[in-house]
Scaffold this motif. Structure first.
Motif, PDB file in Angstrom:
ATOM      1  N   ARG A  41       0.841  -1.203   0.000  1.00 53.30           N
ATOM      2  CA  ARG A  41       0.000   0.000   0.000  1.00 53.30           C
ATOM      3  C   ARG A  41       0.869   1.243   0.000  1.00 53.30           C
ATOM      4  N   GLY A  42       0.335   2.312  -0.542  1.00 52.76           N
ATOM      5  CA  GLY A  42       1.031   3.587  -0.488  1.00 52.76           C
ATOM      6  C   GLY A  42       0.548   4.425   0.687  1.00 52.76           C
ATOM      7  N   GLY A  43       1.230   5.526   0.912  1.00 54.62           N
ATOM      8  CA  GLY A  43       0.848   6.388   2.012  1.00 54.62           C
ATOM      9  C   GLY A  43      -0.045   7.541   1.601  1.00 54.62           C
ATOM     10  N   GLY A  44      -0.333   7.636   0.305  1.00 58.90           N
ATOM     11  CA  GLY A  44      -1.149   8.737  -0.197  1.00 58.90           C
ATOM     12  C   GLY A  44      -2.095   8.260  -1.276  1.00 58.90           C
ATOM     13  N   PRO A  45      -2.318   9.075  -2.309  1.00 56.60           N
ATOM     14  CA  PRO A  45      -3.219   8.665  -3.390  1.00 56.60           C
ATOM     15  C   PRO A  45      -2.632   7.493  -4.165  1.00 56.60           C
ATOM     16  N   GLY A  46      -3.507   6.745  -4.824  1.00 59.39           N
ATOM     17  CA  GLY A  46      -3.070   5.594  -5.602  1.00 59.39           C
ATOM     18  C   GLY A  46      -3.576   5.656  -7.024  1.00 59.39           C
ATOM     19  N   LEU A  47      -3.434   4.541  -7.724  1.00 60.56           N
ATOM     20  CA  LEU A  47      -3.810   4.491  -9.131  1.00 60.56           C
ATOM     21  C   LEU A  47      -5.295   4.753  -9.334  1.00 60.56           C
ATOM     22  N   HIS A  48      -6.144   4.277  -8.418  1.00 62.78           N
ATOM     23  CA  HIS A  48      -7.578   4.570  -8.529  1.00 62.78           C
ATOM     24  C   HIS A  48      -7.804   6.077  -8.594  1.00 62.78           C
ATOM     25  N   PRO A  57      -0.296  11.661 -11.558  1.00 60.06           N
ATOM     26  CA  PRO A  57       0.459  10.410 -11.521  1.00 60.06           C
ATOM     27  C   PRO A  57       1.791  10.516 -10.780  1.00 60.06           C
ATOM     28  N   LEU A  58       2.522  11.612 -11.010  1.00 60.48           N
ATOM     29  CA  LEU A  58       3.835  11.742 -10.369  1.00 60.48           C
ATOM     30  C   LEU A  58       3.704  11.942  -8.864  1.00 60.48           C
ATOM     31  N   GLU A  59       2.666  12.642  -8.448  1.00 63.61           N
ATOM     32  CA  GLU A  59       2.453  12.842  -7.013  1.00 63.61           C
ATOM     33  C   GLU A  59       2.032  11.557  -6.315  1.00 63.61           C
ATOM     34  N   ALA A  60       1.451  10.632  -7.069  1.00 67.65           N
ATOM     35  CA  ALA A  60       0.981   9.381  -6.473  1.00 67.65           C
ATOM     36  C   ALA A  60       2.080   8.331  -6.356  1.00 67.65           C
ATOM     37  N   VAL A  61       3.212   8.557  -7.008  1.00 66.42           N
ATOM     38  CA  VAL A  61       4.320   7.604  -6.915  1.00 66.42           C
ATOM     39  C   VAL A  61       4.927   7.675  -5.520  1.00 66.42           C
ATOM     40  N   ASP A  62       5.019   6.512  -4.873  1.00 69.71           N
ATOM     41  CA  ASP A  62       5.513   6.418  -3.498  1.00 69.71           C
ATOM     42  C   ASP A  62       6.847   5.688  -3.519  1.00 69.71           C
ATOM     43  N   ARG A  63       7.688   5.993  -2.565  1.00 70.07           N
ATOM     44  CA  ARG A  63       8.960   5.293  -2.432  1.00 70.07           C
ATOM     45  C   ARG A  63       8.819   4.266  -1.322  1.00 70.07           C
ATOM     46  N   ARG A  64       8.832   2.987  -1.697  1.00 68.76           N
ATOM     47  CA  ARG A  64       8.718   1.885  -0.747  1.00 68.76           C
ATOM     48  C   ARG A  64      10.082   1.244  -0.602  1.00 68.76           C
ATOM     49  N   GLY A  65      10.863   1.723   0.380  1.00 70.09           N
ATOM     50  CA  GLY A  65      12.221   1.251   0.499  1.00 70.09           C
ATOM     51  C   GLY A  65      13.003   1.679  -0.730  1.00 70.09           C
ATOM     52  N   PRO A  66      13.645   0.729  -1.413  1.00 63.10           N
ATOM     53  CA  PRO A  66      14.458   1.089  -2.579  1.00 63.10           C
ATOM     54  C   PRO A  66      13.684   1.104  -3.896  1.00 63.10           C
ATOM     55  N   VAL A  67      12.361   0.960  -3.862  1.00 59.60           N
ATOM     56  CA  VAL A  67      11.574   0.837  -5.088  1.00 59.60           C
ATOM     57  C   VAL A  67      10.540   1.959  -5.187  1.00 59.60           C
ATOM     58  N   ARG A  68      10.418   2.536  -6.389  1.00 56.75           N
ATOM     59  CA  ARG A  68       9.337   3.486  -6.645  1.00 56.75           C
ATOM     60  C   ARG A  68       8.089   2.696  -7.016  1.00 56.75           C
ATOM     61  N   ARG A  96       8.274   8.815 -19.295  1.00 57.31           N
ATOM     62  CA  ARG A  96       9.062  10.019 -19.572  1.00 57.31           C
ATOM     63  C   ARG A  96       9.807  10.494 -18.332  1.00 57.31           C
ATOM     64  N   GLU A  97       9.222  10.307 -17.178  1.00 52.73           N
ATOM     65  CA  GLU A  97       9.825  10.779 -15.925  1.00 52.73           C
ATOM     66  C   GLU A  97      10.887   9.805 -15.400  1.00 52.73           C
ATOM     67  N   PHE A  98      10.603   8.501 -15.462  1.00 54.99           N
ATOM     68  CA  PHE A  98      11.465   7.520 -14.787  1.00 54.99           C
ATOM     69  C   PHE A  98      12.227   6.599 -15.744  1.00 54.99           C
ATOM     70  N   GLY A  99      11.899   6.629 -17.009  1.00 53.21           N
ATOM     71  CA  GLY A  99      12.625   5.817 -17.971  1.00 53.21           C
ATOM     72  C   GLY A  99      12.062   4.421 -18.167  1.00 53.21           C
ATOM     73  N   HIS A 100      11.828   3.706 -17.081  1.00 53.25           N
ATOM     74  CA  HIS A 100      11.293   2.352 -17.150  1.00 53.25           C
ATOM     75  C   HIS A 100      10.049   2.238 -16.277  1.00 53.25           C
ATOM     76  N   VAL A 101       9.015   1.631 -16.838  1.00 53.76           N
ATOM     77  CA  VAL A 101       7.769   1.394 -16.109  1.00 53.76           C
ATOM     78  C   VAL A 101       7.454  -0.090 -16.194  1.00 53.76           C
ATOM     79  N   VAL A 102       7.183  -0.704 -15.046  1.00 51.38           N
ATOM     80  CA  VAL A 102       6.818  -2.118 -14.991  1.00 51.38           C
ATOM     81  C   VAL A 102       5.387  -2.215 -14.474  1.00 51.38           C
ATOM     82  N   ILE A 103       4.496  -2.795 -15.272  1.00 53.65           N
ATOM     83  CA  ILE A 103       3.087  -2.918 -14.897  1.00 53.65           C
ATOM     84  C   ILE A 103       2.836  -4.311 -14.326  1.00 53.65           C
ATOM     85  N   ASP A 104       2.353  -4.365 -13.101  1.00 52.32           N
ATOM     86  CA  ASP A 104       1.937  -5.636 -12.497  1.00 52.32           C
ATOM     87  C   ASP A 104       0.491  -5.876 -12.906  1.00 52.32           C
TER      88      ASP A 104
END
Length: 240
Positions: A41-48, A57-68, A96-104
């Motif tokens: 879970r994130g600490g703020g807004p999510g994909l929904h 979208p950029l504001e909803a990206v959370d840092r979970r340890g070493p992973v965005r 465009r912001e992070f270079g690589h996006v991985v969709i689960d």
């Protein structure tokens, strides 16, 4: 580059693989399972919230340890309010912001899976060495091909030695993509429970090297046409 981690059947390790690939690629993982998300879970807004135009979208990206991470919401109301048609635009902005996006991707072959596969430049199929999982992976492969999303690799998860060799050869003949075997390890399960990449929890685990090999292969796939700006127009009509 945008990569969809998919496979059809639930419980084969898609979320684990997506999280680890985002870490190895230094990108961002998007929890695209709108109804039963498995990533932390994130600490703020999510994909929904992003899909309902309630958050950037950029504001909803959370840092979970070493992973965005762009986490998904946890409510049925949030899932119903999500506007799936904007999903491709969101992941392209993240690219465009992070270079690589991985969709689960979620399990099954619902329309949202098609939307996510159509948004990706390449897909990684995840399966375990069981007939139901392999059959579901092949069905998902066909959907990806119908949507013109190439299969970059297959992750054969929770396997061992001789079993992996025989099944990997069979998969490679069918899919025409390399197969990387990931043996079942307690360190992998522990990292998954903690919502952390394996390399950050157990850097000496034998599973780390196949994960890095897969990430390097995906990086080489950037020679594909990553300017697929028409991705949002490739409707997942095959799922109708």
């Amino acid at each position: 580059m945008i990569v969809a981690v998919t496979g059809g059947k639930g419980g084969v390790g898609k979320s684990m693989l997506a999280l680890n690939l985002a870490y190895e690629l230094d990108g961002v993982v998007v929890d695209g399972d709108f109804t039963t998300p498995d990533l932390p879970r994130g600490g703020g807004p999510g994909l929904h919230d992003v899909l309902a135009d309630r958050a950037d979208p950029l504001e909803a990206v959370d840092r979970r340890g070493p992973v965005r991470l762009l986490p998904c919401g946890r409510t049925l109301a949030g899932a119903r309010a999500a506007e799936l048609s904007v999903f491709p635009r969101i992941v392209r902005r993240l690219e465009r912001e992070f270079g690589h996006v991985v969709i689960d991707c979620p399990a099954g072959l619902a329309r949202d899976v098609g939307r996510q596969l159509a948004s990706a430049h390449a897909a990684v199929l995840v399966t375990t060495p069981t007939e139901p999982a392999l059959a579901d992976a092949m069905r998902t492969r066909q959907v990806a091909l119908d949507l013109e999303t190439p299969i970059a690799a297959v992750a054969l998860n929770r396997t061992s030695g001789a079993v992996a060799d025989g099944i990997a050869e069979r998969i490679e003949r069918t899919v025409s993509a390399p197969v990387l075997a990931l043996e079942e390890r307690s360190a992998v399960a522990d990292a998954q429970r903690r919502g952390r990449p394996v390399a950050a929890v157990a850097p000496d685990c034998p599973a780390v090297e196949p994960l890095r090999t897969l990430a390097r292969r995906l990086e080489r796939c950037t020679t594909h046409d990553t300017d697929r700006s028409d991705a949002h127009d490739r409707s997942p009509a095959a799922l109708d």
